[in-house]
Design an enzyme around this catalytic site. Structure first.
Site, PDB file in Angstrom:
ATOM      1  N   HIS A  39       0.879  -1.166   0.000  1.00 56.83           N
ATOM      2  CA  HIS A  39       0.000   0.000   0.000  1.00 56.83           C
ATOM      3  C   HIS A  39       0.917   1.216   0.000  1.00 56.83           C
ATOM      4  CE1 HIS A  39      -3.185  -2.780   1.055  1.00 56.83           C
ATOM      5  NE2 HIS A  39      -2.569  -3.114   2.168  1.00 56.83           N
ATOM      6  N   GLU A  77      -4.238  -4.022  -4.271  1.00 55.85           N
ATOM      7  CA  GLU A  77      -5.706  -3.999  -4.295  1.00 55.85           C
ATOM      8  C   GLU A  77      -6.200  -2.581  -4.085  1.00 55.85           C
ATOM      9  OE1 GLU A  77      -6.361  -3.142  -1.131  1.00 55.85           O
ATOM     10  OE2 GLU A  77      -5.577  -4.593   0.311  1.00 55.85           O
TER      11      GLU A  77
END
Length: 343
Positions: free
Chosen positions: A255, A293
């Protein structure tokens, strides 16, 4: 010292100098050899000469770095060396060269760009995760390889010749990085996707939890010592993403957020994206994929990822968001999207 000086296992340093028609390879304060640089260039460069004293094969890496790092179009370096067969084959066994063949009284070593950039010695500054023997454990109901302890300090450093700048990745430190982390998380554009705006105490708790989590290595990205980004890297097998695809034991994920406005935008995004991917692939040669994601409405970031070799496989639903599944394969990175194309 040059930007690509390498300290060998025996404590000696290796470095190289390039001139118009020759290259000098130094070992400590002495010239180990002078190689003739043949005219031409483009996608292949050829050097030839004698190697009367044979160092560790990794001593050739600074020479390769001076060539591959400064010439993005270069695909192959051919070294024609008057050396022993043992040295030539050791260079292949250590990954410095990809193949070797006899060339009269010399040995011809072919060194490819794709394999050069997978050599960790020049870039990793702490021991990698690759030294961990394969040993399975179960945590959180998930069976996965036992992970290496979280490293400390700078884990990756690389000089960027086109920018005359150095990018580093270091493990986050609560006392050192909390103020910047707190500021970045409270930026509206960051909160929109991370949803972690809050007070300093909540951010300290969050960051400490990442430092304590064995599947996570939280990193701070720096340009010339100035912090600009937070990268939360993780082992995918133990992460929430695992049930949504055919996860492998050593897949890594991340992330990201760039909080320092001085280093935002397309001028720098390719640099740090490729540096981060480079680090994750170097840290363990068993890692064949990097996954992510991002939220599906983060279309700009998804487009950046796709421009750097990530493929969007599908969209899927977490309990708290709808995400895009993106994947970068090691082979694609090494062949097409490596650090040579970042500037």
């Amino acid at each position: 010292m040059t930007a690509y000086t390498l300290t060998l296992n025996n404590g000696r340093t290796a470095r190289a100098e390039l001139h118009d028609d020759r290259a000098l390879l130094w070992l400590g304060n002495e010239i180990l050899t002078e190689l003739a640089l043949e005219p031409g260039g483009g996608e292949q460069i050829r050097l030839s000469g004698a190697l009367p004293l044979e160092p560790q094969p990794q001593a050739l890496l600074p020479l390769l770095a001076e060539l591959f790092c400064r010439r993005p179009q270069l695909l192959r370096v051919v070294l024609v060396l008057a050396c022993s067969r043992d040295f030539a084959t050791a260079a292949v066994r250590h990954g410095v060269a990809t193949e070797v063949s006899a060339d009269g009284q010399a040995w011809l070593l072919r060194c490819e760009r794709a394999t050069f950039w997978q050599q960790p010695a020049l870039w990793l500054t702490t021991p990698s995760s690759a030294g961990m023997a394969l040993d399975y454990v179960v945590s959180g109901g998930k069976r996965h390889p036992r992970r290496a302890p979280t490293p400390q300090g700078v884990v990756y450093r690389r000089y960027l010749p086109a920018l005359d700048s150095t990018i580093t990745l270091r493990v986050a430190e609560l006392d050192r990085d909390l103020n910047a982390f707190h500021d970045w998380m409270n930026q509206e554009r960051v909160h929109r996707f991370w949803e972690l705006a809050g007070d300093k105490a909540s951010h300290a708790t969050y960051l400490q939890a990442q430092l304590d989590d064995p599947k996570v290595v939280p990193l701070i990205g720096e340009f010339d010592g100035e912090a600009f980004a937070y990268f939360e890297t993780y082992w995918a097998k133990e992460d929430r993403i695992a049930p949504f695809y055919d996860v492998a034991d050593f897949d890594r994920g991340c992330h990201v957020l760039v909080g320092n406005s001085r280093h935002r935008g397309p001028a720098k995004v390719t640099v740090w994206m490729r540096a981060l991917s480079h680090y994750l692939f170097l840290d363990d040669p068993r890692t064949q994929r990097i996954v992510g994601e991002p939220r599906v409405d983060n279309s700009r970031f998804i487009a950046y990822l796709q421009s750097q070799g990530f493929g969007k496989l599908k969209e899927f639903d977490f309990p708290h968001k709808r995400s895009a599944m993106v994947v970068l394969e090691r082979e694609a990175f090494a062949g097409q999207y490596g650090p040579w194309g970042e500037e």
